[in-house]
Structures are given as structure tokens and as C-alpha cells.
Write an enzyme that holds these catalytic residues in place. Sequence first.
Site, PDB file in Angstrom:
ATOM      1  N   PRO A  92      79.084  49.038  30.356  1.00 20.64           N
ATOM      2  CA  PRO A  92      79.315  49.576  29.016  1.00 20.64           C
ATOM      3  C   PRO A  92      79.334  51.105  29.012  1.00 20.64           C
ATOM      4  O   PRO A  92      78.720  51.730  29.873  1.00 20.64           O
ATOM      5  CB  PRO A  92      78.119  49.048  28.205  1.00 20.64           C
ATOM      6  CG  PRO A  92      77.083  48.663  29.199  1.00 20.64           C
ATOM      7  CD  PRO A  92      77.767  48.415  30.516  1.00 20.64           C
ATOM      8  N   LEU A  97      74.313  55.852  32.359  1.00 24.61           N
ATOM      9  CA  LEU A  97      74.592  54.846  33.395  1.00 24.61           C
ATOM     10  C   LEU A  97      75.704  55.281  34.344  1.00 24.61           C
ATOM     11  O   LEU A  97      76.250  54.462  35.089  1.00 24.61           O
ATOM     12  CB  LEU A  97      74.951  53.501  32.758  1.00 24.61           C
ATOM     13  CG  LEU A  97      73.876  52.880  31.862  1.00 24.61           C
ATOM     14  CD1 LEU A  97      74.316  51.512  31.358  1.00 24.61           C
ATOM     15  CD2 LEU A  97      72.553  52.771  32.611  1.00 24.61           C
ATOM     16  N   ASP A 143      76.071  60.948  40.752  1.00 20.74           N
ATOM     17  CA  ASP A 143      76.727  59.847  40.030  1.00 20.74           C
ATOM     18  C   ASP A 143      77.997  59.372  40.731  1.00 20.74           C
ATOM     19  O   ASP A 143      78.203  58.176  40.934  1.00 20.74           O
ATOM     20  CB  ASP A 143      77.095  60.291  38.603  1.00 20.74           C
ATOM     21  CG  ASP A 143      75.911  60.275  37.660  1.00 20.74           C
ATOM     22  OD1 ASP A 143      74.771  60.212  38.154  1.00 20.74           O
ATOM     23  OD2 ASP A 143      76.127  60.336  36.436  1.00 20.74           O
TER      24      ASP A 143
END
Length: 312
Positions: A92, A97, A143
Site C-alpha cells: 500500500p 514502507l 530504501d
Amino acid sequence: MGKGSGYGKVILFGEHFVVHGAPGIVSAIDSTTDAEVKKAGKGINIKDGRKTAKGYSEEKRLQQIESIERMLKAMGIDPKTGLDIWIGGSLPGFSGLGASAASSVAIARAIAQELEMQIPDEKINQAAYEAEKAYAGNPSGIDNTAATYGGLLWFRKDMAGGADKVERLRVRRPIEIVIGSTGKVANTKAMVEAVAERKKKNPAKYDMIFKQAENLAIAGRKTLEAYDLKKLGELMNENHGLLQQIEVSSKELDTLVDLSRKQGAFGAKLTGGGGGGCMVALTPGKDLQGRVASAIKNAGLEVLSTKIGVEK
Ligand code: PMV
């Protein structure tokens, strides 16, 4: 049509500190952003089909366009190339995240396939790092590295601009975690800049906190490898304390952290840029995971139940 995917991630130790050269530990999660790309007549057209927190797509729109321009440049592709880009997948669009990095990796891979370019992962990772600058200003690279390679990783940025230190970590068994979303979209770039500013203004205080963060990541690695999950949770709690001290937590994140700990989570901390976004709770075993996830759901918030340390 070209296709590609990138992993979402949780940072277990060291968000923000990694930007300034401290080590961090990151785990990919089993949710991915997927992209499909087709050559088109003119311009870049993006269809974003991801499930997102309210306002996420609108908030990130300009950064997303800039990120693709940066990516094309890094990949040596003519910026006038017309591309239709579709983004979807199970990850999502919640802040924290690594959704931006996951989408950059997915898009870079899909573009490479569509344009029949053979691009190794190392180059995909570099292109995604360049793209991340649009979202994070001065990203550490943690990331995009997790989004490209997956798995559980030790990461340390090379502050002299050389190759970052990336090591794959292994744990005895994957560990259940719960991710809770505050539902608030955060601006990673603004958060990263604000930390850098405060660090500059209060060097003595921040140097001490950053040293503690480094020690925590080192202890966290040892604890993970020894599979001492109680201790691991305690270290994650300490890491949350440091993130509070550098002012990147929020009322909503602290509430999620407290709620998870009350339900028995071994540890809980914000994950990613903070200022909204997500929290990660260490919840070994299905029962504990279920209990913490239900409590967050009952509070009306979105939850992802997954594992860290899953072998790729
Ligand atoms: O909020 P996210 O998923 O973009 O994570 C940001 C992580 C930071 O450490 C705050 C920034 C970085 O580039 O490392």
C-alpha cells in the site's frame, strides 16, 4: 509491455541516522509494488492503481514526476521518450514502507524490459537512488537497496560517495511483525531536512544521540543473529526513544507504539521517515501477531501482518 517489481520494507534500526552515516538494519516485506510500462506517443502518463493512505497520490504527484525524470536520466534514456506507466501491487501507499523506492525499482525494471535494455540490479538500484532524491532530498539509499535486493540487510552509507556497505543478514527463522499505519501521509524530504537542520543547530546533543543510534544498530545485529527476540524488542523500544528525541515521532505513532506494547509486543517503534506513516511491532508467533493486529484494527487503523527475515 515491460514489467517489474520492487519490495516494500521496514527499518528495524537506524532510520534518519543512516542518512548521516550511521548503520541501519532493514528488512524487505512480502508486499511489492509492481509496474507495467509501454512505449507511447508522447510524454509520461502514470496510472497509479495502488491502495493508498488518503491523499498519498496527490501529495506525492510532483515528486513522482520528478523521480521518473531523474530515473530516465540515470538510465541514459532520452527524456522525450513517451511512456505509459501503470503502478499497482500489494504494497500500500503508506508513508514509511519505502513505497516510493519500491515504485522506482518497479518502474526502472519495467522500463528496462520494455526498451530491451539489459540492466543489472546494481544499475537498477542506482537509478532508483537517483529517483529517491525527488522524494527524500538527500536519501541514504537504504530504501532503494531493500526494494532492489529484498531480504534482511545491514546498510551503511559511504559518506565519501563510494559504494555503500550492504551485507545480507540471516536469522534462524522468520519473525512475525505487525505494521500499523497512522493513516497520515508524511513528507520524507521535509522530515530529513528538519533533522539535518536540528543536528546542525545542536551538534553536541545530536552527536550523542547519533552515537547511541550506531551502538543500537550494532547491538541489534548481534541480537538478531543470536535470535534473542526479547532483547531485540527492547532495543527497538530504545530506538523509538531516540527517534522521539530527534523529534520525528508523532502523537499518533506514539499511541500505536503504546497500544502494541500493551498487547504484549516484544518491542515497537516508528518505521521510516516518521511524522505520520507507520509503526512496526515485533510480535513473534501467530497468536501475539493476531492480538496486536486486532487491537490496531479495532482502533480503526490499517494493519499489515507479515514477517521479517524471510530468505529471498
Ligand atoms: O519514510 P520512508 O519509507 O521513505 O523511509 C525514509 C527513511 C529515512 O531514513 C528517513 C530516509 C533515508 O533515505 O534513509
